[in-house]
Design an enzyme around this catalytic site. Sequence first.
Site, mmCIF file in Angstrom:
data_model
loop_
_atom_site.group_PDB
_atom_site.id
_atom_site.type_symbol
_atom_site.label_atom_id
_atom_site.label_comp_id
_atom_site.label_asym_id
_atom_site.label_seq_id
_atom_site.Cartn_x
_atom_site.Cartn_y
_atom_site.Cartn_z
ATOM 1 N N ARG A 76 0.800 -1.225 0.000
ATOM 2 C CA ARG A 76 0.000 0.000 0.000
ATOM 3 C C ARG A 76 0.842 1.289 0.000
ATOM 4 O O ARG A 76 0.315 2.386 -0.161
ATOM 5 C CB ARG A 76 -0.924 0.003 1.228
ATOM 6 C CG ARG A 76 -1.992 -1.097 1.162
ATOM 7 C CD ARG A 76 -3.183 -0.742 2.014
ATOM 8 N NE ARG A 76 -3.744 0.549 1.632
ATOM 9 C CZ ARG A 76 -4.413 1.337 2.467
ATOM 10 N NH1 ARG A 76 -4.593 0.979 3.711
ATOM 11 N NH2 ARG A 76 -4.908 2.493 2.051
ATOM 12 N N TYR A 84 -0.841 11.368 0.118
ATOM 13 C CA TYR A 84 -0.225 12.454 0.892
ATOM 14 C C TYR A 84 0.295 13.560 -0.029
ATOM 15 O O TYR A 84 0.215 14.743 0.304
ATOM 16 C CB TYR A 84 0.886 11.917 1.808
ATOM 17 C CG TYR A 84 0.302 11.352 3.090
ATOM 18 C CD1 TYR A 84 -0.177 12.191 4.090
ATOM 19 C CD2 TYR A 84 0.177 9.978 3.284
ATOM 20 C CE1 TYR A 84 -0.752 11.687 5.245
ATOM 21 C CE2 TYR A 84 -0.397 9.459 4.443
ATOM 22 C CZ TYR A 84 -0.860 10.325 5.413
ATOM 23 O OH TYR A 84 -1.436 9.837 6.558
ATOM 24 N N SER A 91 1.038 14.834 6.435
ATOM 25 C CA SER A 91 -0.086 15.055 7.356
ATOM 26 C C SER A 91 0.159 16.298 8.218
ATOM 27 O O SER A 91 1.264 16.479 8.731
ATOM 28 C CB SER A 91 -0.232 13.835 8.271
ATOM 29 O OG SER A 91 -1.104 14.144 9.334
ATOM 30 N N CYS A 157 -10.661 0.729 22.201
ATOM 31 C CA CYS A 157 -9.507 -0.105 22.562
ATOM 32 C C CYS A 157 -8.485 -0.128 21.416
ATOM 33 O O CYS A 157 -7.310 -0.405 21.635
ATOM 34 C CB CYS A 157 -9.965 -1.526 22.875
ATOM 35 S SG CYS A 157 -11.096 -1.575 24.273
ATOM 36 N N HIS A 191 -18.309 16.288 26.192
ATOM 37 C CA HIS A 191 -18.025 17.587 26.796
ATOM 38 C C HIS A 191 -18.815 18.679 26.037
ATOM 39 O O HIS A 191 -18.782 18.727 24.811
ATOM 40 C CB HIS A 191 -16.524 17.890 26.731
ATOM 41 C CG HIS A 191 -16.161 19.070 27.566
ATOM 42 N ND1 HIS A 191 -16.429 20.363 27.170
ATOM 43 C CD2 HIS A 191 -15.602 19.151 28.794
ATOM 44 C CE1 HIS A 191 -16.025 21.184 28.128
ATOM 45 N NE2 HIS A 191 -15.517 20.484 29.119
ATOM 46 N N ASP A 344 -10.731 23.109 29.663
ATOM 47 C CA ASP A 344 -11.711 22.742 30.691
ATOM 48 C C ASP A 344 -11.592 21.271 31.082
ATOM 49 O O ASP A 344 -11.670 20.916 32.263
ATOM 50 C CB ASP A 344 -13.129 23.041 30.192
ATOM 51 C CG ASP A 344 -14.138 22.893 31.312
ATOM 52 O OD1 ASP A 344 -13.859 23.350 32.430
ATOM 53 O OD2 ASP A 344 -15.204 22.289 31.081
ATOM 54 N N CYS A 364 -13.642 -4.611 28.334
ATOM 55 C CA CYS A 364 -14.810 -4.951 27.527
ATOM 56 C C CYS A 364 -15.341 -6.312 28.004
ATOM 57 O O CYS A 364 -14.544 -7.191 28.369
ATOM 58 C CB CYS A 364 -14.424 -5.081 26.052
ATOM 59 S SG CYS A 364 -13.864 -3.529 25.338
ATOM 60 N N CYS A 367 -13.653 -9.206 26.335
ATOM 61 C CA CYS A 367 -12.202 -9.101 26.129
ATOM 62 C C CYS A 367 -11.514 -10.328 26.724
ATOM 63 O O CYS A 367 -11.734 -10.670 27.886
ATOM 64 C CB CYS A 367 -11.670 -7.837 26.801
ATOM 65 S SG CYS A 367 -9.868 -7.758 26.815
ATOM 66 N N CYS A 372 -4.597 -6.434 27.437
ATOM 67 C CA CYS A 372 -5.517 -5.456 28.041
ATOM 68 C C CYS A 372 -5.499 -5.587 29.557
ATOM 69 O O CYS A 372 -5.436 -4.595 30.281
ATOM 70 C CB CYS A 372 -6.952 -5.675 27.566
ATOM 71 S SG CYS A 372 -7.237 -5.246 25.856
#
Length: 391
Positions: A76, A84, A91, A157, A191, A344, A364, A367, A372
């Site tokens: 790829r 790009y 980026s 995750c 938020h 904040d 989870c 999971c 994890c």
Amino acid sequence: MFLSKCRLTSVLPRISAYSTAAESTMKPKTAIVMLNMGGPETTDQVADYLLRIMTDRDMIQLPVQSKLGPWIATRRTEEVKKKYMEIGGGSPILKWTNSQGSLLTQALDQMLPESAPHKHYVAFRYVPPFTEETFAQLEKDGVERAVIFSQYPQYSCATTGSSLNAIADFYKNRQLPSNIKFSLIERWASHPLLASVFASRIKDKLKLFDPKIRDEVVILFTAHSLPLKAVSRGDTYPHEVAATVAATVAQLGLPNPHRLVWQSKVGPLPWLQPYTDDAIKSYAKQGVKHLILVPIAFVNEHIETLHELDIEYCDEVAKEAGITQIERAEAPNDHTTFIAALADVVASHLKSGPSVSKQFLTRCPHCVSQRCRSSKDFFKKLCGNLEVISS
Ligand code: FES
């Protein structure tokens, strides 16, 4: 608990954009570590960036990953390099994160002199500055307090979880610094100031439509999709993205219809749908001719907004489908309200937040990952016994 908007906006206008003078000259007391995946700044970084993504089992699970991952990355690389090049050669995610971090720490210095000077650190997962280098640097700088702050407002995750696992990996064979008090902000999807900035970005685009049809414009909130396998495990990302959408729609207070759609699927397995490009085509068939795309899970511009949304979907898919007008809402970037949101979230956390949330420490339901489990144990230890700043 959130600080009042009045208090925040009274602080923010005095902040000079992008000035990092205070950050660079004074010994920092409090580190704000901004986690994100990162993106290649130049096309030279593309091959390594893809290799790291494709071999990260937290992000993507492939059969015989150690062989298939590098093979896909190599295959790829040229195609992704070309993309790009089409957005200017790299980026802008590091540039935006540094701008946001500088503005955020200037706001915090004024809001919370007790924990000043604040300094932002960028910890990317797949390109420099890497998580490991950043943690080594903040130890070297001798900070007393470090807030690990995910720049993915909605927890998954595969994204924030992967960055946090990288921190746990870094400390596997290294002593935890006893002189730094750590804490974690891993999600902030609903938020109110985050919703405000998205609402403001949408209103900016609605103004571009003819007032006669303005109320008919369909708002398509678009977020990076997730494999259904992860959703079935119990990943909280889909409902956290939906929470940001709901909060934004409530703040907009407009009659426009909206839907949540999903972009950037890779591979043959089923992912969350409807896909953004399919939704554009299907709406066109239904006679919907005016759309706004809102990248609801990205806090700054990067390849998924600048190429996938702007070039592939707005310029190509929508045109071919016969859409009359399609606009793409800007990402939060350095919008004043967005900086107020960041300030904040961090200030509330420093004043009264738990050092690590029970929500994060709970895995989870389906999971089975040992990684994890040990990562949650690690953060419980890393962020344990922290006193909050008294105001
Ligand atoms: Fe979500 Fe392990 S996959 S906690």
